[in-house]
Design an enzyme around this catalytic site. Structure first.
Site, PDB file in Angstrom:
ATOM      1  N   GLU A  97     -24.693  -6.198 -15.550  1.00 51.87           N
ATOM      2  CA  GLU A  97     -23.568  -5.733 -14.731  1.00 51.87           C
ATOM      3  C   GLU A  97     -22.469  -5.217 -15.669  1.00 51.87           C
ATOM      4  O   GLU A  97     -21.310  -5.140 -15.294  1.00 51.87           O
ATOM      5  CB  GLU A  97     -23.068  -6.822 -13.788  1.00 51.87           C
ATOM      6  CG  GLU A  97     -22.723  -8.140 -14.433  1.00 51.87           C
ATOM      7  CD  GLU A  97     -22.231  -9.171 -13.432  1.00 51.87           C
ATOM      8  OE1 GLU A  97     -21.336  -8.840 -12.653  1.00 51.87           O
ATOM      9  OE2 GLU A  97     -22.747 -10.304 -13.445  1.00 51.87           O
ATOM     10  N   CYS A 129     -24.912 -11.263 -11.360  1.00 47.59           N
ATOM     11  CA  CYS A 129     -25.665 -12.105 -12.306  1.00 47.59           C
ATOM     12  C   CYS A 129     -27.089 -12.375 -11.833  1.00 47.59           C
ATOM     13  O   CYS A 129     -27.831 -13.111 -12.480  1.00 47.59           O
ATOM     14  CB  CYS A 129     -24.943 -13.432 -12.499  1.00 47.59           C
ATOM     15  SG  CYS A 129     -23.226 -13.246 -12.953  1.00 47.59           S
ATOM     16  N   HIS A 251     -27.643 -21.036 -12.315  1.00 55.31           N
ATOM     17  CA  HIS A 251     -26.800 -19.987 -12.908  1.00 55.31           C
ATOM     18  C   HIS A 251     -25.522 -20.664 -13.401  1.00 55.31           C
ATOM     19  O   HIS A 251     -24.931 -21.475 -12.675  1.00 55.31           O
ATOM     20  CB  HIS A 251     -26.479 -18.901 -11.879  1.00 55.31           C
ATOM     21  CG  HIS A 251     -25.382 -18.008 -12.342  1.00 55.31           C
ATOM     22  ND1 HIS A 251     -25.457 -17.312 -13.530  1.00 55.31           N
ATOM     23  CD2 HIS A 251     -24.144 -17.731 -11.827  1.00 55.31           C
ATOM     24  CE1 HIS A 251     -24.338 -16.634 -13.717  1.00 55.31           C
ATOM     25  NE2 HIS A 251     -23.523 -16.875 -12.702  1.00 55.31           N
TER      26      HIS A 251
HETATM   27  N1  CAA Z   1      -8.114 -32.171 -17.550  1.00 55.09           N
HETATM   28  C1  CAA Z   1      -9.299 -32.219 -16.908  1.00 55.09           C
HETATM   29  N2  CAA Z   1      -9.597 -31.433 -15.830  1.00 55.09           N
HETATM   30  C2  CAA Z   1      -8.638 -30.571 -15.417  1.00 55.09           C
HETATM   31  C3  CAA Z   1      -7.385 -30.472 -16.049  1.00 55.09           C
HETATM   32  C4  CAA Z   1      -7.134 -31.316 -17.159  1.00 55.09           C
HETATM   33  N3  CAA Z   1      -5.970 -31.285 -17.821  1.00 55.09           N
HETATM   34  N4  CAA Z   1      -6.670 -29.523 -15.402  1.00 55.09           N
HETATM   35  C5  CAA Z   1      -7.444 -29.043 -14.399  1.00 55.09           C
HETATM   36  N5  CAA Z   1      -8.648 -29.673 -14.414  1.00 55.09           N
HETATM   37  C6  CAA Z   1      -9.783 -29.453 -13.532  1.00 55.09           C
HETATM   38  C7  CAA Z   1      -9.378 -29.193 -12.089  1.00 55.09           C
HETATM   39  O1  CAA Z   1      -9.164 -30.397 -11.387  1.00 55.09           O
HETATM   40  C8  CAA Z   1     -10.603 -28.420 -11.597  1.00 55.09           C
HETATM   41  O2  CAA Z   1     -11.636 -29.340 -11.308  1.00 55.09           O
HETATM   42  P1  CAA Z   1     -12.453 -29.250  -9.921  1.00 55.09           P
HETATM   43  O3  CAA Z   1     -13.185 -27.950  -9.958  1.00 55.09           O
HETATM   44  O4  CAA Z   1     -13.338 -30.431  -9.967  1.00 55.09           O
HETATM   45  O5  CAA Z   1     -11.429 -29.263  -8.828  1.00 55.09           O
HETATM   46  C9  CAA Z   1     -11.024 -27.614 -12.827  1.00 55.09           C
HETATM   47  O6  CAA Z   1     -10.405 -28.259 -13.950  1.00 55.09           O
HETATM   48  C10 CAA Z   1     -10.567 -26.179 -12.802  1.00 55.09           C
HETATM   49  O7  CAA Z   1      -9.221 -26.169 -12.548  1.00 55.09           O
HETATM   50  P2  CAA Z   1      -8.560 -25.137 -11.533  1.00 55.09           P
HETATM   51  O8  CAA Z   1      -9.391 -25.063 -10.288  1.00 55.09           O
HETATM   52  O9  CAA Z   1      -7.142 -25.412 -11.411  1.00 55.09           O
HETATM   53  O10 CAA Z   1      -8.804 -23.812 -12.419  1.00 55.09           O
HETATM   54  P3  CAA Z   1      -8.422 -22.327 -12.133  1.00 55.09           P
HETATM   55  O11 CAA Z   1      -7.560 -22.142 -10.952  1.00 55.09           O
HETATM   56  O12 CAA Z   1      -7.892 -21.830 -13.423  1.00 55.09           O
HETATM   57  O13 CAA Z   1      -9.829 -21.605 -11.791  1.00 55.09           O
HETATM   58  C11 CAA Z   1     -12.081 -20.904 -11.780  1.00 55.09           C
HETATM   59  C12 CAA Z   1     -11.121 -22.059 -12.121  1.00 55.09           C
HETATM   60  C13 CAA Z   1     -11.921 -20.527 -10.315  1.00 55.09           C
HETATM   61  C14 CAA Z   1     -13.488 -21.361 -12.025  1.00 55.09           C
HETATM   62  C15 CAA Z   1     -11.715 -19.700 -12.695  1.00 55.09           C
HETATM   63  O14 CAA Z   1     -12.034 -20.028 -14.020  1.00 55.09           O
HETATM   64  C16 CAA Z   1     -12.442 -18.419 -12.318  1.00 55.09           C
HETATM   65  O15 CAA Z   1     -11.988 -17.644 -11.487  1.00 55.09           O
HETATM   66  N6  CAA Z   1     -13.598 -18.170 -12.976  1.00 55.09           N
HETATM   67  C17 CAA Z   1     -14.391 -16.930 -12.755  1.00 55.09           C
HETATM   68  C18 CAA Z   1     -15.170 -16.967 -11.465  1.00 55.09           C
HETATM   69  C19 CAA Z   1     -16.368 -17.894 -11.515  1.00 55.09           C
HETATM   70  O16 CAA Z   1     -16.870 -18.238 -12.556  1.00 55.09           O
HETATM   71  N7  CAA Z   1     -16.849 -18.281 -10.330  1.00 55.09           N
HETATM   72  C20 CAA Z   1     -18.051 -19.108 -10.243  1.00 55.09           C
HETATM   73  C21 CAA Z   1     -18.878 -18.797  -9.021  1.00 55.09           C
HETATM   74  S1  CAA Z   1     -19.261 -17.042  -8.963  1.00 55.09           S
HETATM   75  C22 CAA Z   1     -20.581 -16.884 -10.056  1.00 55.09           C
HETATM   76  O17 CAA Z   1     -21.206 -17.822 -10.402  1.00 55.09           O
HETATM   77  C23 CAA Z   1     -20.903 -15.512 -10.548  1.00 55.09           C
HETATM   78  C24 CAA Z   1     -20.363 -15.346 -11.910  1.00 55.09           C
HETATM   79  O18 CAA Z   1     -21.074 -15.587 -12.889  1.00 55.09           O
HETATM   80  C25 CAA Z   1     -18.974 -14.915 -12.075  1.00 55.09           C
END
Ligand code: CAA
Length: 408
Positions: A97, A129, A251
């Site tokens: 992609e 993916c 994945h």
């Molecule tokens: N210590 C330990 N854990 C902590 C922490 C700390 N200090 N601070 C936060 N966390 C935890 C949170 O509690 C959360 O855990 P849960 O998921 O269990 O709730 C985790 O860390 C992530 O924190 P946030 O949700 O606050 O993080 P974020 O808002 O920055 O976003 C994300 C996380 C949505 C995955 C972001 O990284 C993102 O958008 N990633 C890209 C999209 C993606 O990978 N999506 C996956 C499904 S789609 C797919 O699989 C296709 C692909 O390849 C893209």
């Protein structure tokens, strides 16, 4: 008479698979450069535990300007084909992609760099993916029709969300090459697979952008929904149950995603109360490599598979693995395969560890500089700065053409 016998031998039904087809060898390449997520966390004012524990990632591969999906795939393929009968390859499918051209398939450059036979089909596939799994399943069908041939499936991607974006700590880069044949020395695929498709906007990249747009939290929910749908379809066709699998590979956009997915699968199959250590053991070894490379998009699931095969202390011979492939947008597929006797002697664990452990660590400014490099688009002649890229590199641009070279 002979014709009928031969035909019967190769037909497989939903119940029985007369001929084993699957993965003969796996080649892997990731960039020689990485940034530690502790460094990134400091720059972004985040607690690094959010990355290390919350999303389950420690290091992120960063490609230099003279590395792209072609050079990474060529490096992976070179490894996968080390002991292979290259002349039997009659199809190359390139899953990505991160396309570099709207018309020409990236696989043609790889075909040329590796001097593969001209009596060969080459095509590029796209569905976020997921597309490497479509390629693998097409290869499975092709080999059933033509058992003497071999198919090279390439998955190569560079995950880019943007400096400072929520998805930034889940970036990564790398490639996997799968040689698929009727001599599956590593994993023989089962005939059954379950699919799930839904028109959703969880992650996408319009042609005019080189960074993905993503609705992060929504994408996690959709991934889990697609897993449930694909499993239900798979289960209905195969009759196999959760307990028929010794390990699972998912994945891996980030490794915590696999933990969420596996819990979800345990829940929907009535194993909500299963010992947490047993559930962790199902996926633990599949997460080791991705944790230090980041998301490889199309190649990510297959790096998880390689990680499991290379890092499991127990002999996995004869064990059935459940695999879940997910591509945003979205398509999910659950499929399975059986690890082959003697698989360990076809792996290259020592080489992979050597490469992973000798990567060059980048400071934040060095990472930002690599990330921000854009190739000129005016059609002029340019030589690209020379960095570590393995055996192949993207050397120059000339009249809108990419010029690749073999380094050693
Ligand atoms: N210590 C330990 N854990 C902590 C922490 C700390 N200090 N601070 C936060 N966390 C935890 C949170 O509690 C959360 O855990 P849960 O998921 O269990 O709730 C985790 O860390 C992530 O924190 P946030 O949700 O606050 O993080 P974020 O808002 O920055 O976003 C994300 C996380 C949505 C995955 C972001 O990284 C993102 O958008 N990633 C890209 C999209 C993606 O990978 N999506 C996956 C499904 S789609 C797919 O699989 C296709 C692909 O390849 C893209």
């Amino acid at each position: 008479m002979l014709k009928t016998k031969q035909k019967d031998k190769y037909i497989h039904t939903e119940k029985e698979n007369y001929m084993q087809v699957g993965i003969e060898s796996i080649g892997f390449y990731t960039s020689r450069y990485f940034i530690d997520l502790k460094t990134l966390a400091k720059e972004r004012g985040e607690d690094y535990n959010k990355y290390y524990t919350g999303i389950g990632q420690e290091k992120m591969a960063v490609p230099p300007p003279d590395e792209d999906i072609v050079t990474m795939a060529a490096n992976a393929a070179h490894e996968a084909l080390q002991n292979a009968e290259v002349n039997a390859i009659d199809m190359v499918m390139f899953a990505t992609e991160s396309g570099i051209d709207q018309s020409k398939a990236a696989g043609i450059y790889v075909h040329s760099l590796l001097e593969l036979p001209q009596t060969c089909r080459v095509v590029e596939l796209k569905q976020a993916c997921y597309s490497a799994t479509a390629a693998l399943q097409m290869a499975y069908g092709h080999i059933h029709l033509h058992p003497e041939s071999k198919v090279l499936v390439l998955a190569s991607d560079i995950a880019r969300y943007g400096l400072g974006a929520a998805g930034e700590p889940t970036q990564g880069a790398g490639a996997i090459a799968l040689l698929v044949s009727a001599s599956p020395k590593l994993l023989a695929l089962d005939a059954h697979a379950g699919f799930y498709t839904d028109d959703v906007m969880d992650f996408w990249r319009p042609n005019y952008r080189d960074e993905a747009l993503v609705d992060g939290k929504y994408s996690v929910r959709i991934y889990l929904k697609a897993l449930a749908g694909a499993w239900e379809h798979y289960q209905g066709k195969s009759g196999l149950k959760f307990e028929d699998f010794q390990h699972f590979c998912y994945h891996l956009p980030f490794t915590r995603m696999a933990e969420k997915a596996h819990k979800q699968l345990a829940k929907i199959t009535g194993h909500r109360d299963m010992d947490e250590n047993v559930l962790a053991e199902h996926i633990r070894d599949s997460l080791i490599y991705n944790r230090i490379t980041g998301n490889l998009y199309a190649a990510s699931l297959y790096l998880g598979l390689l990680s499991l095969l290379e890092n499991s202390e127990k002999d996995l011979s004869g064990q059935r693995l459940g695999l879940f492939s997910y591509g945003s947008g979205c398509v999910g597929e659950f499929f399975s395969g059986v690890v082959q006797n003697g698989y360990r002697s076809y792996l290259m664990k020592d080489e992979h560890l050597k490469v992973l452990n000798s990567r060059i660590e980048l400071s934040y400014p060095e990472y930002a500089k690599f990330y921000s490099y854009t190739i000129p688009t005016d059609g002029g002649t340019y030589l690209l700065p020379k960095n570590e890229t393995g055996l192949f590199r993207f050397a120059a641009l000339e009249n809108h053409k990419r010029i690749y070279e073999r380094v050693q």
